[in-house]
Enzyme design. Structure first.
Site, PDB file in Angstrom:
ATOM      1  N   GLU A 190     -18.868 -39.493  -4.331  1.00 15.26           N
ATOM      2  CA  GLU A 190     -18.565 -40.375  -2.968  1.00 15.26           C
ATOM      3  C   GLU A 190     -19.373 -40.021  -1.852  1.00 15.26           C
ATOM      4  O   GLU A 190     -19.583 -40.855  -1.021  1.00 15.26           O
ATOM      5  CB  GLU A 190     -17.096 -40.093  -2.973  1.00 15.26           C
ATOM      6  CG  GLU A 190     -15.881 -40.838  -3.722  1.00 15.26           C
ATOM      7  CD  GLU A 190     -15.592 -40.114  -5.244  1.00 15.26           C
ATOM      8  OE1 GLU A 190     -16.389 -39.026  -5.689  1.00 15.26           O
ATOM      9  OE2 GLU A 190     -15.257 -40.777  -6.136  1.00 15.26           O
ATOM     10  N   HIS A 241      -4.431 -38.391  -4.743  1.00 11.45           N
ATOM     11  CA  HIS A 241      -4.929 -39.733  -4.692  1.00 11.45           C
ATOM     12  C   HIS A 241      -4.082 -40.740  -3.530  1.00 11.45           C
ATOM     13  O   HIS A 241      -4.685 -41.895  -3.174  1.00 11.45           O
ATOM     14  CB  HIS A 241      -4.481 -40.374  -5.949  1.00 11.45           C
ATOM     15  CG  HIS A 241      -5.446 -39.769  -7.105  1.00 11.45           C
ATOM     16  ND1 HIS A 241      -5.530 -38.641  -7.549  1.00 11.45           N
ATOM     17  CD2 HIS A 241      -6.280 -40.688  -8.031  1.00 11.45           C
ATOM     18  CE1 HIS A 241      -6.586 -38.651  -8.401  1.00 11.45           C
ATOM     19  NE2 HIS A 241      -6.998 -39.895  -8.847  1.00 11.45           N
TER      20      HIS A 241
END
Ligand SMILES: Cc1ncc(C[n+]2csc(CCOP(=O)(O)OP(=O)(O)O)c2C)c(N)n1
Length: 726
Positions: A456, A525
């Protein structure tokens, strides 16, 4: 059983210069190389002088001792080469600047004065390092953040290794646009151990980017030696692990590095993909001071002396003379012209002599400009018509789910604009990613829907660099909390670049972030990222609550010149709304939307809670003014619409599904009490989830997020506080 060795065939080589190589250097190349080296050296000496006089605010990381690497490298590369670097980058920037401005016919050994363009840029670079108005970025960047795109200097970076993923983005954009310039990213041995470096190497190799990784191995990261930092001290094993051919070279010898750069350019052009150069160099002084490192005990005077005797100054002066490519008088003439130009740059910034030297006071930037340019001015929306669903005839609308709207609007814009690329994990597989947000796009736009490895920080940095270099990247974050893994590139880099570099660039990056809500994905998450992004004023934050809003806000995000976070609540994926068939409408950034009219109280809400508020208010008899905020970036909150409602109702609650800590409601409440205090009948109320992140257990997840019961409770409480019945 037996064990067999696994061999890695990727080349790792040492480049050894031979005596005959000096003779093969022609006079023009010798002059260019010497000019780059001496410019870097004389400039750095001048900065060191300013530092000793305490006129450099903040650190000035001296490169004295290691300029030969960058000078040799850049002299060997085309003038349109792009570079970036780290905190220690003055020498790279000077060498790049001089090379970019060095016309083929220029002979520095016969002109006693450097060309005006070089003199001007030297002055502006010095002004930037001193934080002055005439600097490359108006003094915003200073020593560690240097950018001059016109000269190929794409922006240096104070985060060790922070520039490497961004370099991938510049190289990606160059390749995508069909250009043939190469990008060089300079970094130190300390940076080699950062994850960002490895992510960047992997991405550059995977996408075959025209990128030269240039490691200036000066053997220390502050005081930490290479041996103290890694067990595997063969540093070229790192590029080898990523499939990148590499070469080690004596960085104290600019001619060696010049040959390494020629090799690198040929590799990039003929083989495609990145290469890696390790130049062994030495910084004579400690980290960012004028004192040698030995004074701090982490290295010896003998070691320092053993490098100083190899200084490129004497080496070049003697060898080039010996081999007939540049006489010592010519070398000295170049040195004189450069010294004069650097002295003039110094004089342009400083008045007085010795200890009474000071920055010329008129050169400081105006303090009033401190907040200028955090974002663009949205002038890209001039002439754009904004519409709501009521503005359309029934036959021009069609019903679609939010998830369908996502792929369709991206597809519509990609058809018109070749600069739009989508990056993300799995986005080009399975016909449209893990949830179908890119459905149909991989087949229609091969090469522009780009699968990324699970890196990421790396791919967000790549996207930021690509955006700064003219692409329109859309990044899909598989789950919202993964922005934390990419925190540096998103918040510290993409969100700050425009302001930091004095408004000399835009970062039109669109970040799509899925918020799973009640999907059982648990603590790591499920956060709503708006609260954290809101702390970084370079970001615009858009919060669609319907498919209509999604399309309109995505169109605006793709037009906007700032980085935009667009939130995608998974709970709304299947919700349906009427959307214009042409998918062309825009929703203004910074304008809220009234979704229900009433005069009993005001609810300010967002995302999934818009529909919840509407239903609960209706159940309790209506009369509630419900405002869908739509834009959540703090400087963009629509206080006009909010104020209008509060003046009418005198009671307001901010309703968010997210947890207490991630909520932006406290910022809004603070602003409301200062702007509209006289109109409030009671304190501003807030509905949020609890303090805990949503955990996997269904009941705990439900308890962690705000719901319809919380909304009902707050409405009843507000009415009761004012003596009204629900
Ligand atoms: C992410 C990050 N960690 C730590 C620092 C503080 N810091 C600045 S320079 C430096 C050493 C860097 O060493 P190296 O990469 O070898 O480059 P050099 O200074 O030798 O040029 C450190 C630790 C930083 N700027 N960024």
């Amino acid at each position: 059983m037996k064990f067999e060795n696994i061999n890695n065939e990727v080349t790792m080589q040492t480049l050894k210069l031979e005596e005959g190589d000096w003779a093969s250097l022609d006079a023009a190349d010798a002059k260019r190389m010497v000019t780059l080296f001496l410019s870097a050296r004389r400039f750095e000496e001048s900065i060191l002088q300013l530092d000793k006089l305490k006129l450099v605010h903040g650190p000035a990381h001296s490169s004295i001792g290691q300029e030969g690497g960058a000078a040799g490298c850049l002299a060997g590369l085309p003038r349109d080469t792009m570079i970036n670097g780290t905190h220690r980058a003055h020498h790279q920037c000077v060498a790049k600047m001089i090379n970019a401005l060095y016309d083929d016919g220029f002979d520095p050994s016969t002109s006693s004065r450097l060309p005006e363009a070089m003199r001007t840029e030297l002055g502006h670079l010095m002004a930037e390092i001193l934080g002055l108005r005439d600097g490359w970025s108006g003094g915003r960047g200073g020593s560690m953040h240097l950018r001059r795109e016109e000269l190929g200097i794409m922006g240096t970076n104070a985060i060790v290794a922070g520039g490497l993923p961004i370099a991938c983005g510049h190289a990606f954009a160059e390749k995508a646009k069909g250009g043939d310039a190469v990008m060089v990213s300079f970094f130190g041995d300390g940076a080699l151990h950062q994850g960002a470096t490895h992510e960047a190497m992997n991405l550059a190799a995977l996408y075959e980017l025209p990128l030269i990784f240039f490691l200036e191995n000066n053997r220390y990261a502050v005081s930490m030696s290479v041996a103290q930092s890694t067990r595997e001290q063969e540093l070229l094993t790192r590029p080898q692990a990523h499939g990148i051919p590499s070469i080690r070279v004596d960085g104290m010898n600019p001619l060696s590095v010049w040959h390494a750069a020629n090799w690198a350019l040929q590799q990039v052009r003929e083989q495609g993909g990145p290469v890696f150069i390790q130049a062994d160099v030495y910084r004579y002084y400690h980290q960012s001071s004028a004192i040698p490192g030995s004074a701090f005990g982490y290295r010896t005077k003998q070691e320092e002396e053993s490098w100083r005797v190899r200084d490129p100054y004497d080496l070049l002066r003697n060898k080039l003379n010996e081999h007939g490519s540049l006489a010592t008088e010519q070398f000295d003439a170049i040195d004189n012209a450069i010294s004069e130009a650097v002295a003039a740059a110094y004089e342009s910034c400083i008045e007085g002599k010795g200890s009474s030297s000071r920055i010329r006071p008129e050169l400081w930037p105006d303090p009033e400009t401190v907040d200028n340019g955090l974002t663009g001015d949205l002038s890209e929306f001039e002439g754009v018509q904004f519409t709501e669903v009521e503005d359309y005839a029934k036959e021009d609308l069609e019903e679609m789910t939010l998830i369908e709207a996502m792929s369709r609007v991206m597809g519509a814009r990609m058809r018109e604009d070749e600069s739009i690329y989508v990056f993300g994990e799995d986005v080009a597989n399975m016909g449209g990613g893990t949830v179908g947000a890119t459905k149909g796009l991989p087949a229609e736009f091969p090469g522009r829907i780009v699968n990324t490895p699970i890196t990421e920080n790396g791919f967000c940095g790549l996207a930021a660099g690509a955006a700064a270099s003219g692409l329109k990247p859309i990044v899909e974050l598989m789950y919202s909390d993964f922005f934390l893994v990419a925190g540096d590139q998103l918040l510290n880099q993409a969100g700050k670049m425009r302001h930091l570099f004095g408004g000399t660039l835009s970062v039109p990056l669109v970040l799509r972030s899925r918020i799973p809500g009640h999907e059982g994905y648990g603590s790591q998450h499920s956060m709503d990222p708006a609260g954290v992004f809101a702390l970084f004023p370079g970001w615009r934050i858009l919060a669609p609550s319907t498919a209509f809003d999604y399309v309109g806000l995505m169109n605006s995000a793709l037009r906007c010149q700032d980085p935009v976070l667009i939130l995608e609540p998974q709970e709304l994926h299947r919700s349906k709304a009427l959307v214009p068939k042409n998918l062309d409408h825009f929703i203004p950034i910074g304008q809220a939307h009234k979704v229900a009219e009433g005069d009993r109280l005001t609810l300010l809400t967002t995302l999934t809670m818009v529909e919840t508020c509407r239903q609960v208010a209706a159940k309790l008899g209506g009369g509630v003014d419900i405002v869908d905020l739509r834009t959540l970036s703090l400087r963009d909150i629509d206080y006009e619409t909010i104020g209008e409602s509060i003046r009418k109702t005198g009671k307001v609650a901010i309703v968010e599904q997210t947890t207490r800590g991630a909520s932006i409601g406290s910022h809004i409440a603070d602003e409301i009490q200062r702007r509209f205090f006289d109109y409030l009948d009671q304190p501003v109320k807030r509905v949020t989830g609890g303090w805990a992140p949503p955990t996997v257990s269904k009941v705990l997840e439900d308890a962690a997020l705000a719901n319809e019961h919380d909304v009902e409770a707050v409405i009843r409480e507000m009415l009761a506080d004012s003596g009204l019945a629900a």
